[in-house]
Design a protein around this motif. Structure first.
Motif, PDB file in Angstrom:
ATOM      1  N   ILE A  43       9.699  -3.729  23.653  1.00 17.79           N
ATOM      2  CA  ILE A  43      11.242  -3.601  24.485  1.00 17.79           C
ATOM      3  C   ILE A  43      11.055  -4.966  25.899  1.00 17.79           C
ATOM      4  O   ILE A  43      11.082  -5.508  26.808  1.00 17.79           O
ATOM      5  CB  ILE A  43      11.971  -2.644  24.993  1.00 17.79           C
ATOM      6  N   THR A  44       8.642  -4.410  26.483  1.00 20.35           N
ATOM      7  CA  THR A  44       8.884  -5.232  27.335  1.00 20.35           C
ATOM      8  C   THR A  44       8.624  -6.437  26.923  1.00 20.35           C
ATOM      9  O   THR A  44       8.727  -6.961  28.054  1.00 20.35           O
ATOM     10  CB  THR A  44       7.760  -4.664  28.254  1.00 20.35           C
ATOM     11  N   PHE A  46       9.349  -7.820  24.804  1.00 17.99           N
ATOM     12  CA  PHE A  46      11.137  -8.621  24.600  1.00 17.99           C
ATOM     13  C   PHE A  46      11.930  -9.243  25.404  1.00 17.99           C
ATOM     14  O   PHE A  46      12.308 -10.499  25.530  1.00 17.99           O
ATOM     15  CB  PHE A  46      11.956  -7.864  23.464  1.00 17.99           C
ATOM     16  N   THR A  47      12.241  -8.379  26.958  1.00 18.65           N
ATOM     17  CA  THR A  47      12.384  -8.829  27.903  1.00 18.65           C
ATOM     18  C   THR A  47      11.392 -10.030  28.650  1.00 18.65           C
ATOM     19  O   THR A  47      12.093 -10.848  29.555  1.00 18.65           O
ATOM     20  CB  THR A  47      12.270  -7.565  28.675  1.00 18.65           C
ATOM     21  N   ASN A  48      10.016 -10.007  28.191  1.00 19.19           N
ATOM     22  CA  ASN A  48       9.421 -11.434  28.348  1.00 19.19           C
ATOM     23  C   ASN A  48       9.715 -12.597  27.934  1.00 19.19           C
ATOM     24  O   ASN A  48      10.581 -13.471  28.421  1.00 19.19           O
ATOM     25  CB  ASN A  48       7.430 -11.319  28.585  1.00 19.19           C
ATOM     26  N   ILE A  49      10.135 -12.789  26.468  1.00 18.41           N
ATOM     27  CA  ILE A  49      10.362 -13.568  26.109  1.00 18.41           C
ATOM     28  C   ILE A  49      11.626 -14.363  26.370  1.00 18.41           C
ATOM     29  O   ILE A  49      12.519 -15.209  26.427  1.00 18.41           O
ATOM     30  CB  ILE A  49      10.775 -13.265  24.658  1.00 18.41           C
ATOM     31  N   LEU A  50      13.733 -12.934  26.958  1.00 19.73           N
ATOM     32  CA  LEU A  50      14.629 -13.129  26.959  1.00 19.73           C
ATOM     33  C   LEU A  50      14.362 -14.283  28.626  1.00 19.73           C
ATOM     34  O   LEU A  50      14.626 -15.229  28.412  1.00 19.73           O
ATOM     35  CB  LEU A  50      15.738 -12.325  27.161  1.00 19.73           C
ATOM     36  N   ASN A  51      13.685 -13.424  29.950  1.00 22.05           N
ATOM     37  CA  ASN A  51      12.942 -14.351  30.703  1.00 22.05           C
ATOM     38  C   ASN A  51      12.251 -15.593  30.444  1.00 22.05           C
ATOM     39  O   ASN A  51      13.004 -16.586  31.232  1.00 22.05           O
ATOM     40  CB  ASN A  51      12.420 -13.198  31.829  1.00 22.05           C
ATOM     41  N   TYR A  52      11.527 -15.695  29.864  1.00 22.50           N
ATOM     42  CA  TYR A  52      11.224 -17.707  28.894  1.00 22.50           C
ATOM     43  C   TYR A  52      11.901 -18.234  28.871  1.00 22.50           C
ATOM     44  O   TYR A  52      12.333 -19.108  28.910  1.00 22.50           O
ATOM     45  CB  TYR A  52       9.773 -17.269  28.345  1.00 22.50           C
ATOM     46  N   LEU A 114       6.115 -13.872  21.611  1.00 19.30           N
ATOM     47  CA  LEU A 114       6.247 -12.465  21.016  1.00 19.30           C
ATOM     48  C   LEU A 114       4.577 -11.489  19.739  1.00 19.30           C
ATOM     49  O   LEU A 114       4.739 -12.706  18.450  1.00 19.30           O
ATOM     50  CB  LEU A 114       7.146 -11.988  21.099  1.00 19.30           C
ATOM     51  N   VAL A 115       3.646 -11.192  19.961  1.00 24.04           N
ATOM     52  CA  VAL A 115       2.924 -11.223  19.399  1.00 24.04           C
ATOM     53  C   VAL A 115       2.691  -9.365  19.229  1.00 24.04           C
ATOM     54  O   VAL A 115       2.611  -8.447  20.044  1.00 24.04           O
ATOM     55  CB  VAL A 115       0.758 -11.266  19.732  1.00 24.04           C
ATOM     56  N   HIS A 116       2.684  -8.793  18.051  1.00 24.78           N
ATOM     57  CA  HIS A 116       3.199  -7.793  17.298  1.00 24.78           C
ATOM     58  C   HIS A 116       2.016  -7.393  16.817  1.00 24.78           C
ATOM     59  O   HIS A 116       1.936  -8.242  15.431  1.00 24.78           O
ATOM     60  CB  HIS A 116       4.332  -8.019  16.756  1.00 24.78           C
ATOM     61  N   SER A 121       2.445  -4.996  21.593  1.00 25.97           N
ATOM     62  CA  SER A 121       3.189  -6.165  21.816  1.00 25.97           C
ATOM     63  C   SER A 121       2.804  -6.851  22.750  1.00 25.97           C
ATOM     64  O   SER A 121       2.834  -6.258  23.770  1.00 25.97           O
ATOM     65  CB  SER A 121       4.530  -5.894  21.329  1.00 25.97           C
ATOM     66  N   PHE A 122       2.699  -8.124  23.188  1.00 30.44           N
ATOM     67  CA  PHE A 122       2.292  -8.682  24.022  1.00 30.44           C
ATOM     68  C   PHE A 122       2.961  -9.927  23.696  1.00 30.44           C
ATOM     69  O   PHE A 122       3.640 -10.220  22.638  1.00 30.44           O
ATOM     70  CB  PHE A 122       0.789  -8.557  24.050  1.00 30.44           C
TER      71      PHE A 122
END
Length: 129
Positions: A43-44, A46-52, A114-116, A121-122
């Protein structure tokens, strides 16, 4: 080689890189019963990708949107993409089979990726070296 690992929320290229153990969301519960600190890396990230991608969101708001729909845990990739109006490209496989795609996306195309990897995930934002 990893040159730098950052263990706190910070700005990278003008986008906040959130961590799952940051307050106030670290104690929020997911649908699987654990806290964001324990199991909120997807979730975190994914949030970072959304912000990007230009959406000003924090992990607790993304959890609050996805959890009532049962999309937070296990994470429902396609549904989450649709909820936030983004399109993800998914590459599955072992590192040796996807490393060129990862390199091209991060280094040549300058995308956040996003690498899972089970169980974590990060987000990779760039490369120095």
């Amino acid at each position: 080689m990893v040159l730098e690992v950052r263990n706190h929320d910070m700005q990278i290229n003008g986008v906040t890189d959130y961590k799952q153990y940051s307050t106030p969301w670290n104690t929020s519960k997911t649908s699987c019963g654990g806290t964001m600190q324990q199991e909120g890396c997807v979730i975190t990230a994914f949030t970072n990708i959304l912000n990007y991608k230009g959406k000003a969101l924090k992990p607790d708001s993304v959890l609050g949107t996805l959890k009532p729909k049962g999309q937070d845990c296990p994470f429902a990739w396609a549904s989450a993409d649709a909820t936030y109006g983004i399109s993800s490209v998914r590459k599955d496989g072992v590192f040796n089979t996807i490393r060129q795609d990862l390199f091209n996306a991060v280094v040549k195309q300058r995308k956040a990726v996003l690498v899972h990897t089970q169980p974590h995930s990060f987000v990779v934002y760039g490369f120095k070296g």
